[in-house]
Scaffold this active site. Structure first.
Site, PDB file in Angstrom:
ATOM      1  N   ASP A  10       0.845  -1.210   0.000  1.00  0.00           N
ATOM      2  CA  ASP A  10       0.000   0.000   0.000  1.00  0.00           C
ATOM      3  C   ASP A  10       0.878   1.257   0.000  1.00  0.00           C
ATOM      4  O   ASP A  10       0.818   2.087   0.912  1.00  0.00           O
ATOM      5  CB  ASP A  10      -0.959   0.004   1.195  1.00  0.00           C
ATOM      6  CG  ASP A  10      -0.250  -0.048   2.555  1.00  0.00           C
ATOM      7  OD1 ASP A  10      -0.876   0.369   3.556  1.00  0.00           O
ATOM      8  OD2 ASP A  10       0.921  -0.479   2.628  1.00  0.00           O
ATOM      9  N   HIS A 243       9.416   0.271   9.233  1.00  0.00           N
ATOM     10  CA  HIS A 243       8.528  -0.892   9.263  1.00  0.00           C
ATOM     11  C   HIS A 243       8.732  -1.829   8.057  1.00  0.00           C
ATOM     12  O   HIS A 243       9.329  -2.896   8.186  1.00  0.00           O
ATOM     13  CB  HIS A 243       7.077  -0.412   9.336  1.00  0.00           C
ATOM     14  CG  HIS A 243       6.795   0.424  10.557  1.00  0.00           C
ATOM     15  ND1 HIS A 243       6.942  -0.034  11.847  1.00  0.00           N
ATOM     16  CD2 HIS A 243       6.389   1.708  10.680  1.00  0.00           C
ATOM     17  CE1 HIS A 243       6.629   0.913  12.716  1.00  0.00           C
ATOM     18  NE2 HIS A 243       6.293   1.990  12.037  1.00  0.00           N
TER      19      HIS A 243
HETATM   20  O1  RIB Z   1       2.213  -0.263  10.973  1.00  0.00           O
HETATM   21  C1  RIB Z   1       3.094  -0.028   9.900  1.00  0.00           C
HETATM   22  C2  RIB Z   1       2.498  -0.502   8.618  1.00  0.00           C
HETATM   23  O2  RIB Z   1       1.333   0.262   8.315  1.00  0.00           O
HETATM   24  C3  RIB Z   1       3.449  -0.293   7.423  1.00  0.00           C
HETATM   25  O3  RIB Z   1       3.222  -1.309   6.473  1.00  0.00           O
HETATM   26  C4  RIB Z   1       3.007   1.028   6.867  1.00  0.00           C
HETATM   27  O4  RIB Z   1       3.269   1.152   5.462  1.00  0.00           O
HETATM   28  C5  RIB Z   1       1.527   0.964   7.096  1.00  0.00           C
HETATM   29  O5  RIB Z   1       0.954   0.227   6.028  1.00  0.00           O
HETATM   30 CA    CA Z   2       2.728  -0.720   4.164  1.00  0.00          CA
END
Ligand code: RIB
Ligand code: CA
Length: 311
Positions: A10, A243
């Site tokens: 995303d 992340h």
């Molecule tokens: O919590 C972090 C996640 O949420 C990552 O994948 C960031 O891109 C959002 O999608």
């Molecule tokens: Ca993400």
């Protein structure tokens, strides 16, 4: 032999950083991107995926558009405060793409790819798990045909980031996550326990930018918005928690992580919605165990990321 992966994503600033990382890593062969709502509406995340591949000189990689919303819930308010109005930090990288998406929608694309190469393709979800759950429903046999699932999501023992207990990707579609964690396949959870400690500070980001490689320059353009969010939300003074790239690092160097195998259930109700509940004692749940990342050599991940992006 590189590991063949399909990234379900995303984009999203950290997705963008993760996908570039994967493209620069010879251990991985990115077969396709499948897109999903989450950091923005799926039309935007799909446009951003197409633009990313064009900017990266990899528009040979197909993009298959996926879910507009969760399995049973609504998706209304994309977190533009985190990723910007255009989903990529409003840095001018998301103008209309020249390339177009694949005819096949994400869930069907995943089914066809996995069933055509049993045991060879790894799914790498970096957003809500809606497409993966839909693929499971379309073709349950992908459970045995998929090599493994390595996902960024969840929080085993760490605090959540969208509630005291929930991580964003799981929280967006907890019903989908429950199906994914409950299926009899090999899932590795790269959650907040190991992504929050991987911190790119302003010096690190400056060192990336100083390399002046095309990928580093793109990252330098889109991260300021993400840095501002982290400073406001976590008082990080411009540093950011890493992340999605950390999930890619796990694929390349699992030795940088400590893991345990435990059963996981996903809470779909009330204050605990989106919580990944870990049976730490191993006595409460039955069924398949999840490989859970519980510790990380954060500097090792940062060094690996820098080595690839600045190369
Ligand atoms: O919590 C972090 C996640 O949420 C990552 O994948 C960031 O891109 C959002 O999608
Ligand atoms: Ca993400």
């Amino acid at each position: 032999m590189p590991e063949s992966i399909i990234i379900d994503t995303d984009p999203g600033i950290d997705d963008f950083m993760a996908i570039l990382f994967a493209l620069k890593s010879p251990e991985l062969d990115v077969l396709a991107l499948t897109t999903v709502f989450g950091n923005h509406f799926v039309e935007i995340t799909t446009r951003n995926a197409l633009r990313l591949l064009e900017h990266a000189g990899r528009d040979d990689i197909p993009v298959a558009r996926g879910a507009y919303s969760p399995l049973v819930r609504e998706f209304r308010d994309p977190p533009t405060v985190v990723h910007g109005q255009d989903g990529l930090g409003d840095a001018g990288l998301s103008e209309e793409p020249d390339s177009t998406i694949a005819h096949t929608r994400a869930a069907q694309f995943i089914v066809e790819a996995v069933m055509s190469r049993p045991g060879e393709i790894t799914l790498v979800p970096l957003g809500p798990l809606t497409n993966i759950a839909m693929a499971l429903k379309l073709e349950p046999r992908i459970v045995k045909a998929t090599k493994r699932v390595v996902l960024m999501g969840g929080a085993a023992f760490a605090q959540g980031n969208v509630s005291p207990v929930a991580e964003a990707n799981i929280w967006h579609d907890p019903e989908a996550a429950a199906l994914v964690f409950g299926a009899d396949w090999a899932v590795t959870m790269v959650g907040l326990d190991v992504t929050m400690p991987v911190i790119m500070d302003t010096q690190y980001i400056a060192e990336l930018a100083a390399s002046k490689t095309p990928y580093a320059e793109m990252i330098a353009r889109i991260v300021p918005h993400y840095q501002a969010f982290h400073t406001a939300a976590y008082q990080t003074n411009g540093a950011l928690h890493t992340h999605d790239p950390t999930a890619i690092a796990y694929l390349i160097r699992p030795d940088l992580f400590k893991t345990i195998s435990r059963r996981v259930r996903v809470n779909t109700q009330g204050y605990g919605t989106g919580q990944t509940i870990v049976d730490g004692a191993g006595i409460w749940y039955d069924g398949v165990e999840t490989t859970i990342c519980v510790d990380v050599d954060a500097q090792g991940v940062l060094d690996l990321y820098k080595a690839r992006i600045t190369r």
